[in-house]
Design a protein around this motif. Structure first.
Motif, mmCIF file in Angstrom:
data_model
loop_
_atom_site.group_PDB
_atom_site.id
_atom_site.type_symbol
_atom_site.label_atom_id
_atom_site.label_comp_id
_atom_site.label_asym_id
_atom_site.label_seq_id
_atom_site.Cartn_x
_atom_site.Cartn_y
_atom_site.Cartn_z
ATOM 1 N N ILE A 223 0.804 -1.173 0.023
ATOM 2 C CA ILE A 223 0.035 -0.038 0.199
ATOM 3 C C ILE A 223 0.815 1.247 0.057
ATOM 4 O O ILE A 223 0.392 2.549 -0.779
ATOM 5 C CB ILE A 223 -0.912 0.057 1.143
ATOM 6 C CG1 ILE A 223 -2.151 -1.104 1.089
ATOM 7 C CG2 ILE A 223 -1.887 1.524 1.304
ATOM 8 C CD1 ILE A 223 -2.878 -1.092 2.276
ATOM 9 N N MET A 224 1.742 1.053 0.711
ATOM 10 C CA MET A 224 2.838 2.359 0.897
ATOM 11 C C MET A 224 3.444 2.631 -0.579
ATOM 12 O O MET A 224 3.785 3.692 -0.845
ATOM 13 C CB MET A 224 3.837 1.979 1.934
ATOM 14 C CG MET A 224 3.276 2.348 3.376
ATOM 15 S SD MET A 224 4.572 2.255 4.792
ATOM 16 C CE MET A 224 3.206 2.239 6.096
ATOM 17 N N GLY A 228 2.865 6.090 -2.194
ATOM 18 C CA GLY A 228 3.744 7.132 -2.131
ATOM 19 C C GLY A 228 4.059 7.983 -3.759
ATOM 20 O O GLY A 228 3.934 8.998 -3.707
ATOM 21 N N PRO A 229 4.016 6.960 -4.763
ATOM 22 C CA PRO A 229 3.960 7.737 -5.889
ATOM 23 C C PRO A 229 2.868 8.673 -6.259
ATOM 24 O O PRO A 229 2.663 9.469 -6.974
ATOM 25 C CB PRO A 229 3.893 6.403 -7.108
ATOM 26 C CG PRO A 229 4.711 5.387 -6.144
ATOM 27 C CD PRO A 229 4.217 5.664 -4.781
ATOM 28 N N LEU A 230 1.590 8.211 -5.795
ATOM 29 C CA LEU A 230 0.322 8.537 -5.841
ATOM 30 C C LEU A 230 0.360 10.124 -5.326
ATOM 31 O O LEU A 230 -0.190 11.106 -5.758
ATOM 32 C CB LEU A 230 -1.021 8.007 -5.446
ATOM 33 C CG LEU A 230 -1.338 6.742 -6.318
ATOM 34 C CD1 LEU A 230 -2.297 5.903 -5.594
ATOM 35 C CD2 LEU A 230 -1.673 6.867 -7.607
ATOM 36 N N PHE A 231 0.778 9.934 -4.070
ATOM 37 C CA PHE A 231 1.105 11.410 -3.160
ATOM 38 C C PHE A 231 1.900 12.339 -4.292
ATOM 39 O O PHE A 231 1.512 13.625 -4.089
ATOM 40 C CB PHE A 231 1.690 11.048 -1.898
ATOM 41 C CG PHE A 231 0.565 10.925 -0.924
ATOM 42 C CD1 PHE A 231 -0.178 9.835 -0.913
ATOM 43 C CD2 PHE A 231 0.492 11.721 0.200
ATOM 44 C CE1 PHE A 231 -1.172 9.633 0.087
ATOM 45 C CE2 PHE A 231 -0.643 11.536 1.089
ATOM 46 C CZ PHE A 231 -1.238 10.378 1.195
ATOM 47 N N VAL A 232 2.994 11.735 -4.726
ATOM 48 C CA VAL A 232 4.114 12.701 -5.319
ATOM 49 C C VAL A 232 3.682 13.179 -6.481
ATOM 50 O O VAL A 232 3.813 14.392 -6.962
ATOM 51 C CB VAL A 232 5.521 11.950 -5.451
ATOM 52 C CG1 VAL A 232 6.440 12.811 -6.282
ATOM 53 C CG2 VAL A 232 5.959 11.686 -3.912
ATOM 54 N N LEU A 233 3.016 12.223 -7.239
ATOM 55 C CA LEU A 233 2.672 12.604 -8.891
ATOM 56 C C LEU A 233 1.543 12.852 -9.014
ATOM 57 O O LEU A 233 1.022 13.702 -10.020
ATOM 58 C CB LEU A 233 3.053 11.326 -9.646
ATOM 59 C CG LEU A 233 4.419 10.630 -9.702
ATOM 60 C CD1 LEU A 233 4.472 9.186 -10.497
ATOM 61 C CD2 LEU A 233 5.384 11.590 -10.248
ATOM 62 N N ILE A 234 0.378 12.791 -8.264
ATOM 63 C CA ILE A 234 -1.046 13.157 -8.382
ATOM 64 C C ILE A 234 -1.486 14.311 -7.483
ATOM 65 O O ILE A 234 -1.971 15.393 -7.808
ATOM 66 C CB ILE A 234 -2.069 12.134 -8.414
ATOM 67 C CG1 ILE A 234 -1.672 10.935 -9.751
ATOM 68 C CG2 ILE A 234 -3.384 12.414 -8.535
ATOM 69 C CD1 ILE A 234 -2.552 9.672 -9.799
ATOM 70 N N LEU A 235 -1.544 13.869 -6.115
ATOM 71 C CA LEU A 235 -2.063 14.956 -5.073
ATOM 72 C C LEU A 235 -1.205 16.040 -4.919
ATOM 73 O O LEU A 235 -1.609 17.071 -4.794
ATOM 74 C CB LEU A 235 -1.890 14.006 -4.004
ATOM 75 C CG LEU A 235 -2.840 14.779 -2.735
ATOM 76 C CD1 LEU A 235 -4.257 14.648 -3.309
ATOM 77 C CD2 LEU A 235 -2.978 13.657 -1.478
#
Length: 339
Positions: A223-224, A228-235
């Motif tokens: 899950i991490m 992690g990439p979702l937080f960095v690349l999208i959010l």
């Protein structure tokens, strides 16, 4: 005293009753497989951090779910008191859905494990409990009473300002400006410093997830690695992109976009505009800061400041905070008169 309409009553009733049905249905489906002691995961850890008598746990969860529904139903009769109505509906919906999510995420792992001490909370159940709490915020959002109250408050404030200035409220302020219809408008607005820090927060969290934190088991680690990439690349780009916006008026439309990453936020054709005003935009009257959506409209609000307020032909509303909004409104009025 004004009486506001509670919208989507059938959907609201379903949202308020459903948590109780989820708790009761889950308890019936688990049957005898649910042990006498239920493992709880208050801290969100995969391993139990406490144990509760199952009968007490079921009673508390079903009581909270029913109590939350009752508060919600009481709020229906208090639509003439928008603040109290919104408070009861908010507390009721949140209590009902949080209790349902908590019950499922604790009872199901305990039943599957058999031995409560071995009940592990997987990432899926953690997400389930978070989503359940978020669903609990929907009732106050879709009821629409607060939005109606905010719209009325805005209208009264405009009347007070107009009266103080000694002008006729039937004549838009923007019409008093001399503006060529061919003149364009291209302005940017920036958010407060704390909004910029908020935009950097998911970037920091994503980096920590990828480099520092390790899950208690393989599922949490996975899950991490995904989060992690979702937080960095999208959010991160989404929030940082809202820290500075651009409003551009062309020949036939208004376009609101991110001034940093250029992704579009809202495009409105001139022939869709019923009325547009330059006024002070108060965040709490438009559901808060940022890119906001609510029944009957949306808004891009960076701070308390001047901006444009739209009433559209389809009955919806839109607002955006932008400097020099009176000139923008004048340009739009000129274009609307030509359509």
């Amino acid at each position: 005293m004004p009486h506001y309409e509670v919208k989507h009553r059938s959907l609201l009733t379903l949202l308020l009753v459903l948590p109780s049905l989820i708790v009761l249905g889950t308890r019936l489906l688990l049957g005898t497989s649910l042990p006498a002691i239920t493992a709880t995961h208050w801290s969100g850890s995969a391993y139990p951090d406490g144990f509760t008598d199952t009968r007490v746990f079921v009673t508390v969860c079903i009581s909270l779910a029913i109590g939350g529904a009752v508060l919600g139903f009481i709020s229906f009769s208090l639509s003439h008191k928008p603040v109290l109505h919104s408070l009861l509906l908010f507390v009721g919906g949140l209590a009902a859905w949080t209790s349902a999510g908590l019950f499922v995420s604790c009872a199901v792992p305990s039943a599957l494990a058999g031995d409560p001490t071995q009940a592990l909370l997987s990432g899926g159940f953690t997400v389930l409990s978070i989503v359940a709490s978020l669903v609990g915020l929907l009732p106050v959002w879709i009821a629409g009473v607060y939005q109606q109250h905010a719209k009325e408050s805005q209208a009264k404030r405009r009347q007070r300002v107009a009266k103080a200035q000694g002008r006729d409220t039937s004549v838009p302020v923007a019409n008093t400006a001399t503006t060529s219809s061919a003149q364009g408008f291209n302005q940017t607005a920036s958010a407060s410093w704390w909004f910029w820090l908020l935009g950097l927060f998911p970037l920091a969290m994503g980096i920590v997830m990828l480099t520092v934190l390790k899950g208690d088991d393989e599922s949490e680690t996975l899950i991490m690695l995904i989060s992690g990439p979702l937080f960095v690349l999208i959010l991160t780009p989404l929030i940082l992109g809202l820290c500075k916006i651009r409003v551009r008026i062309t020949e036939d439309q208004v376009r609101v976009s991110s001034a940093i990453f250029a992704f579009p936020l809202r495009t409105i054709s001139v022939n869709q505009i019923k009325e547009v005003r330059s006024e002070e935009i108060l965040p709490m009257e438009w559901s808060g800061w940022g890119w906001r959506f609510f029944p009957g409209g949306s808004a891009v609000v960076l701070r308390r400041s001047e901006g444009l307020s739209f009433d559209l032909e389809d009955g919806k509303r839109f607002a955006v905070t932008i400097p020099d909004s009176q000139r923008a409104a004048a340009i739009l009025h000129s274009k609307m008169n030509r359509v």
